[in-house]
Motif scaffolding. Structure first.
Motif, PDB file in Angstrom:
ATOM      1  N   ARG A 142       1.281  -0.994   0.200  1.00  0.00           N
ATOM      2  CA  ARG A 142       0.645   0.177   0.317  1.00  0.00           C
ATOM      3  C   ARG A 142       0.854   0.932  -0.459  1.00  0.00           C
ATOM      4  NH1 ARG A 142      -5.898  -1.466   0.161  1.00  0.00           N
ATOM      5  NH2 ARG A 142      -5.537  -3.525   0.491  1.00  0.00           N
ATOM      6  N   ASN A 143       0.402   2.230  -0.315  1.00  0.00           N
ATOM      7  CA  ASN A 143       1.045   3.685  -0.324  1.00  0.00           C
ATOM      8  C   ASN A 143       0.474   4.492   0.782  1.00  0.00           C
ATOM      9  OD1 ASN A 143      -1.545   4.798  -1.073  1.00  0.00           O
ATOM     10  ND2 ASN A 143      -0.867   4.791  -3.687  1.00  0.00           N
ATOM     11  N   GLU A 144       1.239   5.175   0.393  1.00  0.00           N
ATOM     12  CA  GLU A 144       0.775   6.414   1.861  1.00  0.00           C
ATOM     13  C   GLU A 144      -0.469   7.153   2.290  1.00  0.00           C
ATOM     14  OE1 GLU A 144       1.940   9.215  -1.704  1.00  0.00           O
ATOM     15  OE2 GLU A 144       2.923   7.097  -0.953  1.00  0.00           O
ATOM     16  N   LYS A 145      -1.614   6.512   0.884  1.00  0.00           N
ATOM     17  CA  LYS A 145      -2.748   6.841   1.039  1.00  0.00           C
ATOM     18  C   LYS A 145      -3.584   5.213   1.389  1.00  0.00           C
ATOM     19  CE  LYS A 145      -2.741  10.651  -2.176  1.00  0.00           C
ATOM     20  NZ  LYS A 145      -3.503  10.854  -3.183  1.00  0.00           N
ATOM     21  N   GLY A 146      -3.016   3.837   1.390  1.00  0.00           N
ATOM     22  CA  GLY A 146      -3.434   2.835   1.612  1.00  0.00           C
ATOM     23  C   GLY A 146      -4.138   2.430   0.512  1.00  0.00           C
ATOM     24  N   GLU A 147      -3.491   2.960  -0.360  1.00  0.00           N
ATOM     25  CA  GLU A 147      -4.035   2.153  -2.002  1.00  0.00           C
ATOM     26  C   GLU A 147      -2.855   1.103  -2.348  1.00  0.00           C
ATOM     27  OE1 GLU A 147      -6.347   6.694  -3.363  1.00  0.00           O
ATOM     28  OE2 GLU A 147      -4.069   6.106  -3.805  1.00  0.00           O
TER      29      GLU A 147
END
Length: 466
Positions: free
Chosen positions: A154-159
């Protein structure tokens, strides 16, 4: 790798001419990877299933196997044969490297029975088959995305996200134990179900090395396998992979060709490649000796699917020097690769996300004869074996920095290679003792070997015998 971003990264790294590795040097170690006995003298052929034949299926490719055997191919590497994701697909057909199902065959190419038949036919001819596998990321509609979302990073946005600009993929999270187990299970599947002989592993440097080492241990329990890493990372060859890509050697070849003014692709695309000459080969070989475990293999090449589609055909990059660099790819330490159509001089960059209307015409020609001779040279001479059983590399220095001359020597076998890596005539004057021609044959003319007083532009001489 499959897209322009990574091709640009490889070009940017060309000036280093060194493996993309940590500061750790492994040259005092010996690889723990157990090489299958059939690999050390093998020639690999990368088969583009989608674009390689007019039929564009595993069945139609299977009809080419006798021809490939006659050419001298030992290992057929199939580009990814899995179904391709539709979500966020690039182009009409999508990227082979956006896998929708790790345990299925793309219906575009046929069925699992077609794959089994292809492998069986290859084995009957004495060839091996490896699959191209993508363990770093999956396509965006792979069932795991919904069924096992914890498998994904996941990226910093949780995506979920794809690496680089690969918006048609999601990257895996290798800190998840169940995810690792599922991927090893998928790798086992094709060995047990289709009797394949190993894998070419996409962007292998993006996956943790300890996963590869664990996977190799588990796969090796099933049968002797061959593992090829699409990376130039020495630690991958400590225990996981038999061979990795000689990307830096390709960069040296490209830069020498650009320096000599024959790299049309670099010129037309304003690539800022470093100025260099034949001495860069020595520097890179010395670095590889320091960096890599002993008895590990580098895979040398003049083309492959990434280069063909994103960085120019071998004719665009090497021009008149193509034959000289091809000879080096076979005679320098390591193992050689051929790509779809290379054996007939196919000079066309294939579409990656669409059906290319152009496919190679495999009618034998002068290129077929050339590569057949190189393949036979590789098979006949033990000194050209990859790894520790190959011949020692002995340089013969000349007064020209554009001539690369060397011998590969064993007590009972030797070849000598002399190449003018320039677009001008070069006088052949030796700094030390010239290599002996006594009892030797010019391999490409079958005449007694002689040393000329000068070499024509891009001229190559291969002498065989003691």
């Amino acid at each position: 790798m499959n897209q322009k971003t990574l091709a640009a990264m490889m070009i940017a790294a060309a000036s280093a001419f060194a493996p993309a590795a940590s500061a750790q040097e492994y040259g005092t170690e010996t690889t723990r990877a157990i090489h299958p006995e059939w690999a050390e003298s093998a020639v690999i052929y990368e088969a583009n299933v989608r674009q390689g034949t007019s039929g564009r299926t595993l069945k139609s490719l299977g009809y080419e196997l006798p021809r490939l055997k006659q050419l001298g191919i030992d290992i057929v590497w199939l580009m990814p044969i899995h179904p391709i994701s539709e979500l966020n697909r690039k182009g009409t057909l999508g990227s082979y490297y956006a896998v929708k199902d790790y345990k299925a065959v793309n219906p575009e190419f046929g069925t699992i029975d077609d794959l089994k038949d292809f492998v069986s036919r290859a084995h009957a001819l004495g060839m091996k088959v490896i699959l191209d596998e993508v363990c770093n990321h999956s396509g965006c509609d792979n069932p795991w995305v919904k069924e096992r979302p914890e498998f994904y990073a996941r990226n910093e946005k949780g995506e979920m996200f794809g690496p680089f600009d690969w918006t048609d993929t999601y990257k895996f999270d290798y800190s998840n134990r169940a995810m690792r187990d599922a991927m090893i299970d998928a790798l086992k599947f094709w060995i047990t179900e289709a009797d394949i002989d190993g894998y070419r592993c996409d962007v292998a440097m993006e996956v943790p090395t300890d996963f590869w080492e664990e996977a190799r241990t588990e796969l090796q329990k099933l049968k002797p396998i061959f593992m090829l890493a699409e990376a130039s990372k020495p630690e991958l060859c400590r225990a996981a992979f038999d061979a990795d890509y000689a990307w830096p050697m390709k960069d040296v070849f490209n830069a020498i060709a650009a320096t000599q003014g024959v790299n049309a692709y670099a010129r037309e695309h304003n690539q800022k490649l470093p100025k260099c000459d034949a001495r860069a080969i020595d520097s890179l070989l010395a670095e590889q000796t320091r960096s890599y475990p002993q008895d590990s293999y580098r895979m040398n090449m003049v083309t492959n699917h990434d280069l063909n589609s994103w960085e120019g055909t071998e004719f665009e990059r090497y021009g008149r020097g193509m034959g000289a660099f091809a000879v080096l790819s076979y005679t320098l330490p390591g193992m050689p690769l051929m790509y779809t159509g290379q054996e007939v001089g196919f000079n066309h960059p294939l579409e990656f996300f669409e059906t290319d209307p152009v496919t190679p015409d495999y009618t034998a020609n002068e290129f077929t004869a050339f590569y057949s001779m190189l393949n036979a040279l590789k098979h006949k001479h033990p000194c050209l074996r990859a790894g520790k059983r190959g011949g020692e590399m002995l340089r013969h220095l000349t007064k020209s920095n554009d001539i690369y001359a060397f011998s590969r020597t064993l007590p009972d076998d030797e070849i000598t290679v002399i190449i003018n890596l320039s677009d001008k005539k070069q006088p052949l004057r030796w700094k030390g003792e010239a290599p002996s021609t006594s009892g030797k044959t010019n391999y490409f003319t079958s005449e007694p070997a002689e040393l000329p007083s000068e070499l024509e532009p891009w001229q190559y001489i291969v002498m065989t015998g003691k």
